[in-house]
Every structure is written in C-alpha cells, then in structure tokens.
Design a protein around this motif. Structure first.
Motif, mmCIF file in Angstrom:
data_model
loop_
_atom_site.group_PDB
_atom_site.id
_atom_site.type_symbol
_atom_site.label_atom_id
_atom_site.label_comp_id
_atom_site.label_asym_id
_atom_site.label_seq_id
_atom_site.Cartn_x
_atom_site.Cartn_y
_atom_site.Cartn_z
ATOM 1 N N THR A 149 0.615 -1.185 0.105
ATOM 2 C CA THR A 149 0.054 -0.220 -0.355
ATOM 3 C C THR A 149 1.092 0.979 0.352
ATOM 4 O O THR A 149 2.070 1.200 0.689
ATOM 5 N N VAL A 150 0.594 2.132 -1.059
ATOM 6 C CA VAL A 150 0.829 3.603 -0.955
ATOM 7 C C VAL A 150 0.348 4.897 -0.570
ATOM 8 O O VAL A 150 -1.343 4.781 -0.647
ATOM 9 N N ILE A 151 0.782 5.231 0.922
ATOM 10 C CA ILE A 151 -0.152 5.866 1.710
ATOM 11 C C ILE A 151 0.481 7.307 1.647
ATOM 12 O O ILE A 151 2.381 8.312 2.055
ATOM 13 N N ALA A 152 -0.063 8.535 1.255
ATOM 14 C CA ALA A 152 0.943 9.766 0.956
ATOM 15 C C ALA A 152 0.413 10.579 2.934
ATOM 16 O O ALA A 152 -0.499 10.393 3.077
ATOM 17 N N GLU A 153 0.568 11.807 2.389
ATOM 18 C CA GLU A 153 0.868 12.367 3.746
ATOM 19 C C GLU A 153 -0.434 13.020 4.307
ATOM 20 O O GLU A 153 -1.467 13.123 3.348
ATOM 21 N N GLY A 154 -0.670 13.352 5.401
ATOM 22 C CA GLY A 154 -2.239 13.655 5.807
ATOM 23 C C GLY A 154 -2.644 12.694 6.565
ATOM 24 O O GLY A 154 -3.846 13.026 6.545
ATOM 25 N N SER A 155 -2.965 10.773 6.104
ATOM 26 C CA SER A 155 -3.964 10.407 5.942
ATOM 27 C C SER A 155 -3.637 9.654 7.487
ATOM 28 O O SER A 155 -3.595 10.377 8.072
ATOM 29 N N ILE A 156 -6.179 9.167 7.556
ATOM 30 C CA ILE A 156 -5.536 8.692 9.350
ATOM 31 C C ILE A 156 -6.133 7.926 9.084
ATOM 32 O O ILE A 156 -7.493 7.102 8.101
ATOM 33 N N ILE A 157 -6.045 6.356 9.345
ATOM 34 C CA ILE A 157 -5.840 5.453 8.802
ATOM 35 C C ILE A 157 -6.797 4.638 10.226
ATOM 36 O O ILE A 157 -4.706 4.343 11.009
ATOM 37 N N ASN A 158 -7.373 4.111 10.281
ATOM 38 C CA ASN A 158 -7.777 3.308 11.304
ATOM 39 C C ASN A 158 -8.828 1.868 10.700
ATOM 40 O O ASN A 158 -9.541 1.245 11.622
ATOM 41 N N ALA A 159 -8.556 1.508 9.316
ATOM 42 C CA ALA A 159 -8.844 -0.012 9.120
ATOM 43 C C ALA A 159 -8.423 -0.546 9.353
ATOM 44 O O ALA A 159 -7.432 -0.743 10.000
ATOM 45 N N SER A 160 -9.035 -2.029 9.209
ATOM 46 C CA SER A 160 -8.534 -3.123 9.557
ATOM 47 C C SER A 160 -7.798 -4.124 8.907
ATOM 48 O O SER A 160 -6.314 -4.209 9.312
ATOM 49 N N ARG A 161 -7.876 -4.201 7.137
ATOM 50 C CA ARG A 161 -6.916 -3.875 6.322
ATOM 51 C C ARG A 161 -6.905 -2.817 5.125
ATOM 52 O O ARG A 161 -8.110 -1.994 4.628
ATOM 53 N N VAL A 162 -5.702 -2.761 4.710
ATOM 54 C CA VAL A 162 -5.928 -1.844 3.480
ATOM 55 C C VAL A 162 -4.387 -2.776 2.370
ATOM 56 O O VAL A 162 -3.320 -2.891 3.362
ATOM 57 N N GLU A 163 -4.601 -3.310 1.360
ATOM 58 C CA GLU A 163 -3.817 -3.903 0.582
ATOM 59 C C GLU A 163 -4.251 -3.709 -0.896
ATOM 60 O O GLU A 163 -5.226 -3.355 -1.482
ATOM 61 N N THR A 164 -2.839 -3.599 -1.584
ATOM 62 C CA THR A 164 -2.956 -3.154 -2.606
ATOM 63 C C THR A 164 -3.180 -2.397 -2.889
ATOM 64 O O THR A 164 -4.600 -1.601 -4.058
ATOM 65 N N THR A 165 -3.352 -0.719 -2.260
ATOM 66 C CA THR A 165 -4.446 0.270 -2.825
ATOM 67 C C THR A 165 -3.072 1.777 -2.522
ATOM 68 O O THR A 165 -2.321 1.895 -1.855
ATOM 69 N N VAL A 166 -3.709 2.607 -3.469
ATOM 70 C CA VAL A 166 -3.476 3.827 -3.012
ATOM 71 C C VAL A 166 -3.969 4.678 -2.514
ATOM 72 O O VAL A 166 -4.834 5.137 -2.651
ATOM 73 N N VAL A 167 -3.407 5.063 -1.255
ATOM 74 C CA VAL A 167 -4.395 6.496 -0.069
ATOM 75 C C VAL A 167 -3.728 7.412 -0.797
ATOM 76 O O VAL A 167 -2.359 7.581 -0.280
ATOM 77 N N GLY A 168 -4.795 8.524 -1.179
ATOM 78 C CA GLY A 168 -3.854 9.978 -1.572
ATOM 79 C C GLY A 168 -4.407 10.920 -0.283
ATOM 80 O O GLY A 168 -4.277 9.762 1.203
ATOM 81 N N ILE A 169 -3.641 12.090 -0.540
ATOM 82 C CA ILE A 169 -3.508 12.727 0.793
ATOM 83 C C ILE A 169 -5.447 12.669 2.061
ATOM 84 O O ILE A 169 -6.277 12.955 0.605
ATOM 85 N N ARG A 170 -4.428 12.991 2.511
ATOM 86 C CA ARG A 170 -6.090 13.825 3.733
ATOM 87 C C ARG A 170 -7.167 12.528 3.525
ATOM 88 O O ARG A 170 -7.673 13.179 4.036
ATOM 89 N N SER A 171 -6.641 11.408 3.159
ATOM 90 C CA SER A 171 -7.444 10.317 3.179
ATOM 91 C C SER A 171 -7.856 10.423 5.178
ATOM 92 O O SER A 171 -7.051 10.280 5.656
#
Length: 425
Positions: A307-329
């Motif tokens: 997973t690729v995670i951009a800055e400003g993100s807040i993640i409480n998910a149980s699972r993130v897989e093969t995903t691009v997470v954009g800014i402030r997600s």
C-alpha cells in the motif's frame, strides 16, 4: 548553447477526456490526480525539468481552472531565471474564433505566444502519459542524425499494436507509418527492435506521441505547408515521412498512455508493487508537485499490504491491500480496502464539522466504519457512510449513476459524492 536555451517544450492538455469520465467531469485530463499526491501534468513537466528543459507551455481548453490553479501554486522559479511553466488556454481571436481542433491546430493557434521565445527546437509532449525519460538524450540523437523531426517510439507486442500508430524504421529513420493497423496486416510492420525486445515479443515500433521538431520547419508546416492539418499523428507526421528526415528515437523504459479508466486504474495500482516499473523513489528523476506542508500519515490497528500512503492520512482500517491512499484520506474502524485508488481530500474536517455531520445524519469526510471497498477509484472529497459495500469486478455492467460510474468492472465514485450508510454497489 545550453539545452535550456535551445529547446522549448509544448505540453498538450488533451481534449474533453471523455474516456476518463467521470474523473474529467470537472477537471481537465492533465489535472487528474495520480499516485495519491501528484497530477498527470506533473509527469511531463518533471521529465522536462530533469532533462534541464525549463521553458514550458501547457495548452488547455477544457475544464482548465483546477489545472491553472495547480500550475500557479506549484511551479515557481527564481526571479533571476528564464524558466517558466505557462498555461496557454484556447482563446478566440479576430483571425481565429474556433476552439483547438486537434493537436497540430492547438500548437498552430499558440504560435504567436511561442514566437517571442528563442529556440532551435520545439519538443511536443502529451499531458496524459506516465513515464520517466531524459529528453536531452533524444535531442542529442536528433542532432547527431541531422533530423528534421524526431519521434519517440516504444516497442510493443502484437496484442497492443492495433491501438497505436505503428512505424517502420531503417538505419534510425522512419520509412513508413500506419495508424492503428488491423491484425491481418501486422506481419508487414515487424521491426528490428533489438534482441531483448524481440525475446519479449515486442517487435512493433509504436509512436509515443512525443516529437522534436526543428523550430523553423514546425512553424513552416503549421503556417504554410500544412495550414489545414489539425493533428500531428494522423496528418503531419505521416505526410512528412517521405519529404523530411524523420528519425526514430527508441525508448525501452516504462511508458503507459492513460487514455481510459482501466489504464488509469492499472497505472496507479501498479505503483504498489515491490519494485514498480514507474519509480517514484528515484533520486535522479524526481516527480515534482505542489508542496502542501501536510502532517505525516497516522495509522492505528491496521494491516497494510503493498500500500502507498500519502501524507495527512488517518487510517484506522482493519486491512488495506494493493491500494494507493491519497492525501488527507480518512478510513474508519473495521473497514477493508483492496485494489483501489483513494484520491483523498482537499481539506481536513474539524471535530466540530464531524459532530455536526453526524447530528444531521450525513457521513463524515472519507470512508466510514466496517466498509468493504474493492476494485474502485474514489475521487476527491467523497463521504462514504458506515457498512458500505463496493465490490467492483467483471460481474458489474457499465453504467452511470448519480453517485458513481462503472467502467470495465472499475467502480468510480464521483467527486464530492455522499454514499449513505449501508449502500451496496
């Protein structure tokens, strides 16, 4: 003469971008966010800057407000430098009241803005491709061969060849060209692309839509010889092959043309590989974009895989897989996101904003709790409630809904959409 003085770059903003709808509903194709924090236009601009080409024009006409804003906020050069990235939007003039009619016509209508800037060569680029290329090497090849026009070419396999303009070259010079050939004539268009490419089955030379013109010839073609031609690939290039020295510059690196939702989705998801073909982590080929001064990402209780995670993100998910997470997600508790591209948000919601949204029954910005999202593109500023299930794939038929669009099995949640609790796609 240094390369920065001898060449100008012209980046084509593309047409209405209907094949990338709904991502282009309110923005031009070059302004579409990619890789979680960039815009498509950042790719050709960064390639130019990394090649020491620092005078660039970006030609636009559709939905150009967000692109203008991005370029204005991003590309600032020293007051003591001649460098610039300028937007040239389609404009009505007394001698030409029409919109851009194609790639060549767009450059033709912009010549009066380009004329005052000295150069020997003009580099023409597309605003919707993903690649990392040193244009200074292409220019050296152009000069070494005494070419009038150079075309960047890439070896492709038989399966892809009918989607491109295919060329044949002899001793580095292009001898013939066919636009999107049918499969039954392909054997006639096999080229010597080198041993490595041949072993991969990549025996056809495709045009990448990247051209270097001798400036004087470009102006003469557009203003006199081909003054009615509207497109480089369909008219000017094929008709120039037998009259001028048209050189092929073969590029063997990663390149993809982002023409539709599926290719856009694949290009983003491929960035999550252990060693992606498009390298964001390259010291010599940085991708430049707007510096936003965001806080680092915050992650709690999540399993993250490729997973690729951009800055400003807040993640409480149980699972993130093969995903691009954009800014402030923002991804809520117990949610699972698989094979998706979340573009993120343009702003943070305050605690007060969140409380007010909950009291009014509206989901808060981002993805709620206990959601399942797979094979999706979630555009910016989307509110997805709790217990929402989005399961893209080939089982879904293409459709266009008020909140989302399905294309080739990819669910695209539209910009600013509000998806209520328990919604299922």
């Amino acid at each position: 003469m240094s390369i920065s003085k001898e060449i100008l770059a012209v980046i084509l903003g593309g047409g209405a971008g209907t094949r990338l709808y709904p991502l282009t509903a309110s923005r031009s194709k070059p302004a579409v966010p990619i890789a979680g924090k960039y815009r498509l236009v950042d790719i050709p601009i960064s390639n130019c800057m990394n090649s020491n080409i620092n005078r660039m024009f970006v030609l636009t006409q559709f939905n150009s407000a967000s692109l203008n804003r991005h370029i204005k906020n991003t590309y600032h050069f020293s007051a003591f430098s001649a460098a610039f990235v300028d937007i040239l939007a389609a404009e009505q003039t007394p001698d030409n009241p029409t919109w851009f009619q194609g790639t060549a016509d767009a450059v033709r209508q912009s010549l009066r803005h380009i004329t005052p800037f000295e150069s020997e060569y003009v580099l023409i680029l597309s605003g919707d491709q993903l690649y990392q290329m040193d244009f200074s090497e292409m220019l050296e090849n152009h000069k070494k061969n005494g070419a009038d026009i150079s075309i960047a070419t890439i070896p492709v396999a038989e399966r892809e060849a009918p989607e491109f303009g295919i060329l044949k070259a002899s001793e580095g010079f292009i001898t013939s060209f066919v636009e999107k050939p049918k499969k039954d004539v392909l054997p006639e268009w096999i080229s010597d692309t080198g041993d490595e490419m041949r072993t991969q089955g990549r025996q056809y030379l495709a045009s990448m839509g990247i051209y270097i013109f001798n400036r004087k010839l470009l102006f003469d073609l557009l203003e006199n010889e081909k003054k009615d031609a509207t497109d480089f690939g369909k008219e000017i290039i094929p008709e120039s092959i037998h009259k001028y020295k048209v050189c092929s510059y073969q590029y063997d690196g990663y390149w993809t043309d982002i023409g539709n939702i599926y290719s856009f989705f694949e290009a983003n998801i491929s960035l999550t590989k252990d060693i992606p073909e498009f390298n964001l982590f390259d010291n010599k080929n940085a991708i430049y974009t707007r510096a936003r001064m965001l806080p680092p990402a915050k992650i709690s209780g999540s399993t993250l895989e490729k997973t690729v995670i951009a800055e400003g993100s807040i993640i409480n998910a149980s699972r993130v897989e093969t995903t691009v997470v954009g800014i402030r997600s923002r991804i809520g508790h117990g949610s699972t996101v698989v094979s998706s591209y979340l573009m993120g948000n343009d702003y943070f919601e305050t605690i007060n904003d969140m409380n007010q949204a909950r009291q009014s029954g509206q989901p808060i910005l981002g993805i709620g709790d206990r959601c399942y999202i797979k094979n999706a593109i979630v555009d910016k500023n989307v509110r997805i409630g709790d217990d929402v299930r989005i399961n893209g794939g080939p089982h879904l038929e293409n459709c266009d809904h008020a909140l989302y669009t399905v294309k080739d099995g990819i669910v695209v949640v539209k910009k600013g959409a509000v998806i209520p609790n328990g919604f299922v796609i």
